[in-house]
Design a protein around this motif. Structure first.
Motif, PDB file in Angstrom:
ATOM      1  N   ALA A  63      -8.422  -4.111   8.225  1.00  0.00           N
ATOM      2  CA  ALA A  63      -8.735  -3.300   7.844  1.00  0.00           C
ATOM      3  C   ALA A  63      -7.937  -2.248   6.917  1.00  0.00           C
ATOM      4  N   ALA A  64      -6.689  -2.945   6.603  1.00  0.00           N
ATOM      5  CA  ALA A  64      -6.800  -2.281   4.938  1.00  0.00           C
ATOM      6  C   ALA A  64      -7.989  -2.838   3.807  1.00  0.00           C
ATOM      7  N   THR A  65      -8.821  -3.699   3.877  1.00  0.00           N
ATOM      8  CA  THR A  65      -9.660  -3.457   2.934  1.00  0.00           C
ATOM      9  C   THR A  65     -10.648  -2.515   2.856  1.00  0.00           C
ATOM     10  N   GLU A  66     -11.479  -2.721   4.462  1.00  0.00           N
ATOM     11  CA  GLU A  66     -12.115  -0.933   4.730  1.00  0.00           C
ATOM     12  C   GLU A  66     -11.146  -0.113   4.109  1.00  0.00           C
ATOM     13  N   LEU A  67      -9.948   0.180   4.396  1.00  0.00           N
ATOM     14  CA  LEU A  67      -9.926   1.866   4.471  1.00  0.00           C
ATOM     15  C   LEU A  67     -10.120   1.531   2.549  1.00  0.00           C
ATOM     16  N   GLU A  68      -9.167   0.648   1.950  1.00  0.00           N
ATOM     17  CA  GLU A  68      -9.140   0.460   0.836  1.00  0.00           C
ATOM     18  C   GLU A  68     -10.456   1.338  -0.227  1.00  0.00           C
ATOM     19  N   LYS A  69     -11.801   0.561   0.568  1.00  0.00           N
ATOM     20  CA  LYS A  69     -13.410   1.930   0.360  1.00  0.00           C
ATOM     21  C   LYS A  69     -13.530   2.666   0.438  1.00  0.00           C
ATOM     22  N   GLN A  70     -12.195   3.424   1.345  1.00  0.00           N
ATOM     23  CA  GLN A  70     -12.090   4.816   1.966  1.00  0.00           C
ATOM     24  C   GLN A  70     -11.551   5.539   1.157  1.00  0.00           C
ATOM     25  N   GLY A  71     -11.172   4.601   0.119  1.00  0.00           N
ATOM     26  CA  GLY A  71      -9.742   5.613  -1.003  1.00  0.00           C
ATOM     27  C   GLY A  71      -8.448   5.389  -0.416  1.00  0.00           C
ATOM     28  N   ALA A 101      -6.441   5.587  11.351  1.00  0.00           N
ATOM     29  CA  ALA A 101      -5.365   5.401   9.518  1.00  0.00           C
ATOM     30  C   ALA A 101      -6.257   5.781   9.203  1.00  0.00           C
ATOM     31  N   VAL A 102      -7.408   6.798   9.461  1.00  0.00           N
ATOM     32  CA  VAL A 102      -8.530   7.507   8.787  1.00  0.00           C
ATOM     33  C   VAL A 102      -7.485   9.166   9.490  1.00  0.00           C
ATOM     34  N   ARG A 103      -7.413   8.396  10.734  1.00  0.00           N
ATOM     35  CA  ARG A 103      -6.819  10.278  11.410  1.00  0.00           C
ATOM     36  C   ARG A 103      -5.755  10.624  11.094  1.00  0.00           C
ATOM     37  N   LEU A 104      -5.128   9.742  10.682  1.00  0.00           N
ATOM     38  CA  LEU A 104      -3.489   9.974  10.674  1.00  0.00           C
ATOM     39  C   LEU A 104      -3.302  10.170   9.106  1.00  0.00           C
ATOM     40  N   VAL A 105      -4.189  10.129   8.435  1.00  0.00           N
ATOM     41  CA  VAL A 105      -4.140  10.297   6.293  1.00  0.00           C
ATOM     42  C   VAL A 105      -4.212  12.231   6.527  1.00  0.00           C
ATOM     43  N   LYS A 106      -5.556  12.252   7.272  1.00  0.00           N
ATOM     44  CA  LYS A 106      -6.391  13.678   7.171  1.00  0.00           C
ATOM     45  C   LYS A 106      -5.160  14.535   8.133  1.00  0.00           C
ATOM     46  N   GLY A 120       0.906  -0.713   0.078  1.00  0.00           N
ATOM     47  CA  GLY A 120      -0.431  -0.254   0.454  1.00  0.00           C
ATOM     48  C   GLY A 120       1.402   1.201  -0.156  1.00  0.00           C
ATOM     49  N   SER A 121       0.407   2.060   0.159  1.00  0.00           N
ATOM     50  CA  SER A 121       1.272   3.677  -0.613  1.00  0.00           C
ATOM     51  C   SER A 121       0.843   4.522   0.819  1.00  0.00           C
ATOM     52  N   ASP A 122      -0.886   4.510   1.115  1.00  0.00           N
ATOM     53  CA  ASP A 122      -0.904   6.267   2.059  1.00  0.00           C
ATOM     54  C   ASP A 122      -0.721   5.589   3.730  1.00  0.00           C
ATOM     55  N   VAL A 123      -0.167   4.429   4.124  1.00  0.00           N
ATOM     56  CA  VAL A 123      -0.281   4.172   5.469  1.00  0.00           C
ATOM     57  C   VAL A 123       0.488   2.619   6.045  1.00  0.00           C
ATOM     58  N   THR A 124       1.116   2.576   6.956  1.00  0.00           N
ATOM     59  CA  THR A 124       1.523   1.685   6.854  1.00  0.00           C
ATOM     60  C   THR A 124       1.551   0.607   8.487  1.00  0.00           C
ATOM     61  N   LEU A 125       0.712  -0.419   7.842  1.00  0.00           N
ATOM     62  CA  LEU A 125      -0.104  -1.135   9.795  1.00  0.00           C
ATOM     63  C   LEU A 125       1.514  -2.479   9.758  1.00  0.00           C
ATOM     64  N   VAL A 126       1.946  -1.967  10.716  1.00  0.00           N
ATOM     65  CA  VAL A 126       2.986  -2.310  11.062  1.00  0.00           C
ATOM     66  C   VAL A 126       2.393  -3.771  13.142  1.00  0.00           C
ATOM     67  N   SER A 127       2.873  -5.032  12.284  1.00  0.00           N
ATOM     68  CA  SER A 127       1.627  -5.922  13.993  1.00  0.00           C
ATOM     69  C   SER A 127       2.338  -7.111  13.476  1.00  0.00           C
TER      70      SER A 127
END
Lengths: 337, 375
Positions: free
Chosen positions: A231-239, A331-336, A213-220
């Motif tokens: 979450a990544a699948t859900e975030l994709e729906k939000q662009g 993730a949404v908070r960080l992107v904004k 992905g290119s907008d946010v990294t989720l490390v776990s």
């Protein structure tokens, strides 16, 4: 008429079977290896990870131990001192605290205090993790205690392929390894996969990118990897395009894979199901802050369990643990930002 | 102080001993060697206290003064391939192990005096390159389990060593040393219970010196005899007079033979008395927690004197030899080199010279060997 050939049906294997195969194969190739733990022989283990091993390798090499976690670990250290490789099972990783002194003061320091004379090829493994209603003493992720004890490697695979390859690597490593297995993944159908028929290992200390992905990294790591993927699948729906990194190994830590990802995304959330304060996510965030601050467009963040024990009933348990929603919101908070 | 043998366990042990005690088979030369080893252990202690007081050493010295018969008597009957697991008060054990293969035999399965002195001086020649202090050394090749500060915490390792030895076709025994205080640790129970279940050849020596740092035995356990702890594990519990090197030898050999025959572990309690403070940092404060009369009484049966008396009775020490080198009863303040056989003094001098000549380890070593490197 041309003969039809039928491709052999590939057999997918679950996480638990992968672990069992790893133990079986390592016991086969190393006559000086032994497995010990509570109820691992006759019963085959509380979850069945060692099922069948005692019948195959005998009572001397697959040993039903008294309820004595400290002696299980401490005697393994002595066996290692005298030439053997040992898998020591904790029936639940929560019980590892009963053997804490033997791990941090005896096992972890042995190579150091003998200036390299003594190697301790011991793997302490056991079922870990929450989300299953196991309550306070069958849900823990206590990996941070051991990451804070120099001399121990600490790993946590999330797939059958890694479970097998990393357990084999751990048993051959020559250093003591604390091996976190996720019991909720043991028989999870969705993650079953084909395993190579030939011998393989997954080197300790290498992270895996599970989704690019290119907008946010989720490390776990562990079970939360799947929460991150959802979450990544859900975030994709939000662009929003999320990259998901599965650390697999905490000590040693693959910083390079994390930093390379942040160079691309400039935002990062570290997710773990251990409590927040002094949890491993905090260590990852600290390293990012000190070494990769210049790559960031938003403060590095973490989603962890609240600073509470893991409660029993479902609403309470889910309330305190990381969830897909919590990761998405962060993730949404960080992107904004 | 005399050995107490009031418990049923001890009586059973006495009965099981047969008519002839193992020490009765020792030759005159062996008896005299035991006597000389007592001097060696005592001189090591006294000399290091002197060196410490002169400011030449760092760290804490846990004196084995008055407890030497336990180390000498227990180690004397071991085979080279046997393992030991000493703790803080047992420093002489490191060089006494397998010493009958020759005091100057560098290939014996025990540490050389040079190695032990390099450790005390914190030098590179230490078997652990001086990474942990004083008694915290060991050696895989010399079959000495590395000691830590966790006391009974090394008993499970001893059990594991024994298990692995048996798996590999060996027939060794493992001697572990503990104070009576450490028998109250949970790991003491877990480890001995495990060893008993598997009939592992692990012998737990309890040096009951009646004081766990500043706490007396009655606050450590309600038992009169710590050997009675053996009852809970279904194993023999023997009691030895810790001041009498021959009695220690007899009881330990009984346990060793039992273990080597595959009959499992045993506990041997050696009754003794801690002559000085817990460590040398504590010598001046020990009056605070234990009465002077008790200390005076506890020091009365010096193991060197007890051994001397026995050797005279046996006719092994006669004439001038019977009264030479009267080291007994003398602390570091009173004893001089003339109170010890010259070969004992020379032996330690050799070790100290090596320690002084050995360099300090390089500072960078502090960050090395955290992990075994896999390339």
């Amino acid at each position: 008429m041309a003969a039809t050939t039928e491709a052999p049906v590939a057999l997918k294997k679950n996480y638990l079977t992968a672990l069992k195969e790893a133990l079986d194969e390592e016991m086969q190739r190393n006559n000086l290896m032994l497995c010990q733990g509570e109820d691992i022989g006759r019963l085959g283990g509380a979850f069945g990870v060692t099922d069948g091993l005692q019948a195959k390798y005998g009572e001397d090499r697959v040993v039903d131990m008294p309820i004595s976690e400290a002696a299980i670990i401490g005697s393994a250290v002595g066996m290692a001192l005298n030439g053997m490789t040992v898998m020591a099972e904790m029936q639940f990783i929560d019980f590892i605290s009963c053997g804490f002194d033997q791990i941090v003061n005896m096992m972890a320091t042995y190579h150091y205090r003998t200036a390299g004379e003594v190697n301790i090829p011991v793997v302490v493994r056991g079922p870990a993790g929450a989300y299953g209603g196991g309550a306070l003493y069958h849900s823990q992720m206590n990996e941070a205690w051991f990451c804070n004890s120099p001399g121990l490697k600490v790993v946590c695979p999330s797939t059958p392929y890694d479970a097998k390859g990393m357990l084999k690597a751990a048993l051959r490593d020559g250093n003591p390894v604390i091996f976190y297995e996720i019991k909720e993944l043991y028989r999870k159908r969705e993650i079953e996969e084909e395993l190579p028929t030939e011998d393989y290992i997954v080197p300790l200390g290498k992270a895996a990118i599970r989704r690019e992905g290119s907008d946010v990294t989720l490390v776990s790591y562990g079970q939360n990897v799947y929460h991150c993927l959802d979450a990544a699948t859900e975030l994709e729906k939000q662009g929003i395009s999320a990259e998901v990194i599965d650390l697999r190994s905490l000590v040693p830590l693959d910083e390079e894979t994390i930093f390379n990802s942040i160079a691309k995304t400039s935002r990062v959330i570290v997710v773990n199901e251990a409590p927040m304060t002094c949890g491993f996510a905090g260590e990852v965030v600290a390293r990012i802050t000190t070494k990769a601050f210049h790559l960031l467009d938003a403060p590095p963040s973490r989603v962890t369990r609240m600073d509470t024990p893991v409660p029993w009933v479902k609403p309470l348990e889910l309330h305190v643990l990381p969830s897909v929603d919590k990761i998405v919101n962060e993730a949404v908070r960080l992107v904004k930002f | 102080m005399s050995a107490k043998s009031g418990s049923a366990t001890a009586e059973r042990a006495e009965q099981g001993q047969g008519s002839r005690r193992p020490s009765e088979s020792l030759t005159r030369e062996e008896c005299l060697e035991l006597f000389k080893q007592l001097y060696l252990a005592r001189y090591f202690d006294i000399r290091l206290i002197k060196e410490k007081k002169r400011g030449r050493l760092r760290g804490t010295l846990y004196s084995s003064h008055n407890q030497e018969a336990i180390l000498v008597g227990s180690l004397f009957g071991l085979q080279s391939a046997d393992w030991i697991s000493p703790i803080h008060r047992d420093m002489p054990a490191f060089f006494l192990k397998d010493i009958k293969a020759g005091w100057d035999n560098d290939t014996r399965i025990g540490m050389t005096i040079e190695e032990v002195c390099c450790q005390v001086w914190g030098k590179e020649g230490s078997p652990g390159r001086a990474r942990d202090n004083w008694s915290h050394i060991g050696s895989k090749s010399k079959k000495i389990i590395h000691s830590t500060s966790m006391l009974a915490g090394t008993i499970p390792a001893a059990a594991g060593v024994a298990y692995a030895d048996r798996m590999q076709g060996g027939n060794c025994v493992v001697l572990t040393y503990n104070g009576e205080g450490s028998t109250a640790q949970g790991i003491f129970h877990e480890a001995i219970n495990y060893a008993a279940v598997h009939k592992l050849p692990v012998i737990t020596i309890i040096e009951n010196n009646q004081w766990a740092y500043g706490t007396p035995t009655e606050l450590e356990s309600p038992l009169e005899d710590f050997a009675d702890r053996a009852k809970g594990y279904g194993i023999p519990g023997l009691i030895a007079d810790g001041q009498d090197v021959f009695d220690v030898y007899d009881k330990v050999m009984e346990a060793v033979n039992h273990a080597r025959e595959g009959k499992g572990p045993a506990i041997v309690e050696c009754k003794t008395f801690r002559a000085y403070g817990h460590g040398d940092h504590d010598d001046d404060r020990a009056d605070k927690y234990r009465p002077a009369e008790e200390v005076e009484k506890g020091r009365q049966r010096d193991p060197i004197a007890v051994c001397r008396k026995k050797l005279i009775e046996l006719g092994h020490l006669t004439g001038e030899a019977a009264t030479s080198f009267m080291a007994e009863g003398k602390g570091a303040g009173e004893a001089t080199n003339d109170d010890f056989p010259p070969e004992v003094v020379a032996y330690l001098n050799k070790g100290i010279e090596a320690a002084i000549a050995s360099p300090l380890p390089a500072a960078e070593e502090g960050a090395m060997w955290v992990f075994k490197e896999n390339n």
